[in-house]
Design an enzyme around this catalytic site. Structure first.
Site, mmCIF file in Angstrom:
data_model
loop_
_atom_site.group_PDB
_atom_site.id
_atom_site.type_symbol
_atom_site.label_atom_id
_atom_site.label_comp_id
_atom_site.label_asym_id
_atom_site.label_seq_id
_atom_site.Cartn_x
_atom_site.Cartn_y
_atom_site.Cartn_z
ATOM 1 N N HIS A 124 0.767 -1.184 -0.099
ATOM 2 C CA HIS A 124 0.055 0.064 0.035
ATOM 3 C C HIS A 124 0.741 1.221 -0.160
ATOM 4 O O HIS A 124 0.503 2.255 -0.704
ATOM 5 C CB HIS A 124 -0.911 0.047 1.188
ATOM 6 N N ARG A 403 10.608 18.136 16.551
ATOM 7 C CA ARG A 403 11.426 17.066 17.047
ATOM 8 C C ARG A 403 11.696 15.932 16.077
ATOM 9 O O ARG A 403 12.785 15.042 16.192
ATOM 10 C CB ARG A 403 10.856 16.653 18.265
ATOM 11 N N ASN A 406 13.800 16.532 11.571
ATOM 12 C CA ASN A 406 14.984 16.220 11.162
ATOM 13 C C ASN A 406 15.736 15.948 12.551
ATOM 14 O O ASN A 406 16.321 16.703 13.346
ATOM 15 C CB ASN A 406 15.567 17.555 10.886
ATOM 16 N N HIS A 410 18.404 17.958 15.116
ATOM 17 C CA HIS A 410 17.464 18.013 16.415
ATOM 18 C C HIS A 410 18.347 17.338 17.602
ATOM 19 O O HIS A 410 18.483 18.037 18.680
ATOM 20 C CB HIS A 410 16.178 17.339 16.544
ATOM 21 N N TYR A 418 20.709 22.876 24.053
ATOM 22 C CA TYR A 418 19.664 22.813 25.119
ATOM 23 C C TYR A 418 20.173 22.388 26.399
ATOM 24 O O TYR A 418 20.043 23.182 27.401
ATOM 25 C CB TYR A 418 18.542 21.812 24.593
ATOM 26 N N LYS A 430 14.279 25.442 31.746
ATOM 27 C CA LYS A 430 14.201 24.721 30.591
ATOM 28 C C LYS A 430 13.278 25.524 29.563
ATOM 29 O O LYS A 430 13.688 25.393 28.312
ATOM 30 C CB LYS A 430 13.096 23.489 30.871
ATOM 31 N N SER A 441 18.180 28.370 16.029
ATOM 32 C CA SER A 441 17.690 27.918 14.895
ATOM 33 C C SER A 441 17.261 28.747 13.673
ATOM 34 O O SER A 441 17.361 28.394 12.465
ATOM 35 C CB SER A 441 16.673 26.487 15.210
ATOM 36 N N HIS A 445 18.859 29.363 9.999
ATOM 37 C CA HIS A 445 18.030 29.005 8.883
ATOM 38 C C HIS A 445 18.141 30.159 7.843
ATOM 39 O O HIS A 445 18.054 30.208 6.564
ATOM 40 C CB HIS A 445 16.442 28.587 9.146
#
Length: 536
Positions: A124, A403, A406, A410, A418, A430, A441, A445
């Site tokens: 399928h 997340r 990519n 990440h 992070y 956090k 990021s 970009h």
């Protein structure tokens, strides 16, 4: 039973009742046809049931494997977090804690195929792949018929591809120089690792300053090549992407191995082995499809060269596909920007008209780069962990999409941005760490797009670093099908805006005269001033 003439008389259940049944005359050919037809019908039904059963077993098997993989991943994450929390040495409630580098949740590489590789085993899913191939064929026929009717002749228009990949020798020379520069990093790191105990702390600070200077110089020189040679979009995109990739790889190598070197004892302590990896491991990492350094990776037993050729062929097919999409649906809409009067109505129609081609380009980038290109290099290097992406198409929130789209990038952002920010600011911050990742990021970009296209038009920066941040924290308490639909609607609208506004700016810089003679011309969108002069 007695037979007389064309009637049969039979007794049933021991009774005396007689039943007369008409027996029609039947020739031998008719009997043979009925027997063959019944046999064929039963065979077809059995084959259909067998195929359905096999498809069901295959589907259940893939569901089971995905469920096991997901649960194991969650289990590893939970165990890692518990170990991190258990080993975290709190001091008087101060958030600025010191942690051993080995207590950082480390990424575990395991042998596994990409999701699409597993899904393509199902008939399928293969059909969906065939549908996209059929769309490409229809696009080619559509272009052929359009050129014959409109121009009276037909010629394959690959002028955009030849323009985009122009000056590739310059790109190759620049790439070789960048690759040699990354090897210099290993030589310097090896020298520092073997001599730091001799010279003392000032030697560490000297090499730290040298490393920062290297990163600054590595960020400047490739950009100078792009600007000096006026590289076309695709050639410039290759240089900038390779520059960012090498910077991330070098940082990963230094970040993973510097703490090991710093732990070695001085000359007066017990003699220990200097924790500097062999050059072969570093060289393998430079080409491996991952941005997280490890001394060893899981490897496959052999190389399937037919699989390598197939994946590279799919990359070429994606390029051809993207060329037809842009030539047929995007360029005719925007190539007259600045030559014809425009209005808000035209802009709105252009945005919505760019949504479907934009999503096709997004699919092609995903399949061509994150699946085919990375799997080809993974196969050549026998790199066994091929989870370059997850099932982002099933995400019910933009947080899950970011997340899983990519995984390669990440993982680097998670472990080296992070977690290191939380290490500096405290593990209760956090939100600040997540915002820092988004800002970095978004800037990277936009940096790639700006130098690839040759102008600064911060559409992606605003969408990624603005709207994207808001959507990241919009997480449903109970994921449902409607949230997934909302995600896809957002992707369609976002890609329509990106394709429309960047194409408008590109052709405005071709068709409209310069307004500023300074660097302001690269920073102020020319499409704004151009459309203001032609508005009606």
């Amino acid at each position: 039973m007695e037979v007389g003439g064309n009637f049969v008389r039979s007794a049933e259940d021991g009774t005396n009742d007689l039943r007369l049944r008409k027996v029609l005359p039947m020739d031998e050919d008719t009997e043979d046809v009925q027997r063959v037809g019944a046999s064929l019908s039963q065979s077809a039904i059995k084959q259909l049931k067998r195929q359905k059963l096999l498809d069901r077993i295959q589907s259940k098997r893939l569901d089971f494997l995905r469920q096991v993989d997901s649960q194991l991943g969650e289990l590893f994450d939970e165990v890692t977090q518990e170990v991190d929390t258990f080993q975290q040495p709190y001091t008087n409630g101060n958030a600025n804690v010191q942690r051993d580098s080995n207590s950082r949740g480390q990424k575990t590489f395991v042998p596994r195929d990409s999701i699409l590789t597993d899904l393509f085993e199902m008939q399928h899913i293969q059909t969906i792949y065939h549908i996209f191939v059929a769309i490409l064929i229809v696009l080619m026929i559509n272009t052929f018929v359009y050129d014959i009717v409109d121009k009276g002749s037909w010629m394959v228009d690959f002028s955009m591809v030849s323009f985009a990949f122009d000056r590739m020798p310059i790109v190759l020379h620049t790439w070789v120089y960048m690759q040699l520069a990354t090897i210099v990093v290993y030589c310097a790191f090896n020298h520092w690792a073997h001599n730091r105990n001799t010279y003392g702390t000032w030697f560490d600070w000297l090499y730290c300053a040298g490393y920062l200077g290297y990163q600054a110089g590595f960020g400047f020189l490739p950009l100078r090549q792009i600007c000096y040679h006026s590289l076309p979009p695709t050639a410039a995109l290759i240089v900038v992407c390779e520059q960012v990739r090498m910077v991330m790889k070098v940082h990963s190598f230094v970040r993973e191995n510097a703490p090991k070197v710093l732990k070695t004892k001085g000359v007066d302590g017990p003699k220990q082995h200097v924790m500097c990896p062999d050059f072969s491991k570093y060289l393998y990492f430079l080409f491996a499809p991952t941005l997280v350094y490890r001394d060893e990776y899981p490897r496959t037993p052999s190389i399937r060269w037919n699989y390598v050729v197939s994946n590279f062929g799919q990359v070429v097919g994606c390029l051809v596909y993207a060329n037809f999409v842009l030539v047929r649906f995007m360029i005719p809409v925007f190539r007259n920007i600045g030559k014809e009067p425009t209005s808000p109505k035209v802009l709105v129609l252009a945005i919505f008209g760019s949504m479907l081609p934009g999503m096709l380009v997004l699919f092609l980038v995903f399949f061509g780069v994150l699946h085919s290109w990375l799997n080809a290099f993974a196969e050549m290097l026998r790199f066994a962990d091929r989870q370059f992406y997850k099932d982002w198409w099933n995400s019910t929130s933009f947080a899950g999409y970011y997340r899983s789209w990519n995984v390669v990038v990440h993982d680097w952002l998670y472990y080296y941005i992070y977690k290191d920010i939380m290490l500096l600011l405290g593990y209760h911050n956090k939100t600040y760490a997540a915002l820092s990742v988004f800002v970095l990021s978004a800037i990277v970009h936009e940096y790639i797009i700006a130098f690839a296209l040759g102008f600064f038009y911060p559409v992606l920066l605003c969408m990624f670093g603005g709207i994207g941040v808001v959507l990241f924290f919009l997480v449903p308490q109970q994921p449902s099908r409607m949230w997934n639909i909302g995600l896809w609607v957002g992707l369609f609208i976002g890609m329509g805006l990106l394709m429309c506004l960047y194409c408008q700016e590109w052709y405005a810089r071709i068709n409209c005269p310069r307004v500023y003679d300074s660097y302001a011309d690269y920073l102020i969108p020319r499409s704004w001033t151009c459309m203001m002069q032609n508005v009606h």
